[in-house]
Design an enzyme around this catalytic site. Sequence first.
Site, PDB file in Angstrom:
ATOM      1  N   HIS A  76       0.839  -1.199   0.000  1.00 56.31           N
ATOM      2  CA  HIS A  76       0.000   0.000   0.000  1.00 56.31           C
ATOM      3  C   HIS A  76       0.874   1.249   0.000  1.00 56.31           C
ATOM      4  CE1 HIS A  76      -2.594   3.053   2.276  1.00 56.31           C
ATOM      5  NE2 HIS A  76      -3.198   2.881   1.119  1.00 56.31           N
ATOM      6  N   SER A  77       0.575   2.180  -0.892  1.00 57.33           N
ATOM      7  CA  SER A  77       1.206   3.491  -0.881  1.00 57.33           C
ATOM      8  C   SER A  77       2.731   3.388  -1.042  1.00 57.33           C
ATOM      9  CB  SER A  77       0.804   4.211   0.410  1.00 57.33           C
ATOM     10  OG  SER A  77       1.120   5.587   0.354  1.00 57.33           O
ATOM     11  N   PHE A  78       3.488   3.931  -0.086  1.00 57.43           N
ATOM     12  CA  PHE A  78       4.952   3.859  -0.132  1.00 57.43           C
ATOM     13  C   PHE A  78       5.448   2.425  -0.250  1.00 57.43           C
ATOM     14  CE2 PHE A  78       8.698   2.925   2.475  1.00 57.43           C
ATOM     15  CZ  PHE A  78       9.681   3.626   1.793  1.00 57.43           C
TER      16      PHE A  78
END
Length: 241
Positions: A76-78
Amino acid sequence: MSTYLLVHGAWHSGEVWDRVVPLLTAAGHRVLAPSLTGHGDTAHLLTPDVGLDTYVDDVTGVILAADLTDVILVGHSFAGLVVSSVANRVPDRIGHLVYLDAMVPVDGETAVDVMPITATLIEAAAASGTPWRIPPLPELPAPHGLFGVTDPDDRAWVRGMLVDEPVRAYRQPVRLDDPAAAAIPRTHIHCVGLEVDGITRRPVPATQPNGTPAQVRELRSGHDCMVTVPDELAALLRTLG
């Protein structure tokens, strides 16, 4: 039964998956959602030396310690940088890569390269009394809230798990030099409908690295979709198992 390894993004912890894990396990799947070093129950281990390589060691260690194979690896995300690097390190153990509203790097890139706005976070940290620590993003006015979370109880829950992120994690480049990793199927899940000005995602190329058509799915949600629409996310993830 499939094996899902869920990797949280910056500032969060493995706790953020608490609403998704039981939905996948109830469907008969094995699910692991570790907290990266310096997050969750290891928050006391956050130091200036913690970086992207630390996180890659964390996730790779989980895979090897449990002798996992054919893993559906979700970042998720980074954590898109993390799962990309893990797949490069142990490609024979990864069955599917899932980029959940995530950064998608190419070889040699840092988080700043993938999402240049993160450079402003590093600059702000440099001007503070703790230049190696990047505090969580602040809550935004409605309808964006805290990472897209607007319910007051949910905001309080998410806020309680957030910790600072080390600058080193944003400055270390990924190493994606194993051709075997390119063969791994990918799915990109984009959270849409509550985009924040100044934060843009790269277009997904029409063809995956393995030569097949790109797989892009959408969720009507803010960024922390595992908090706000866990049922929809779990249902989508189950289609990959």
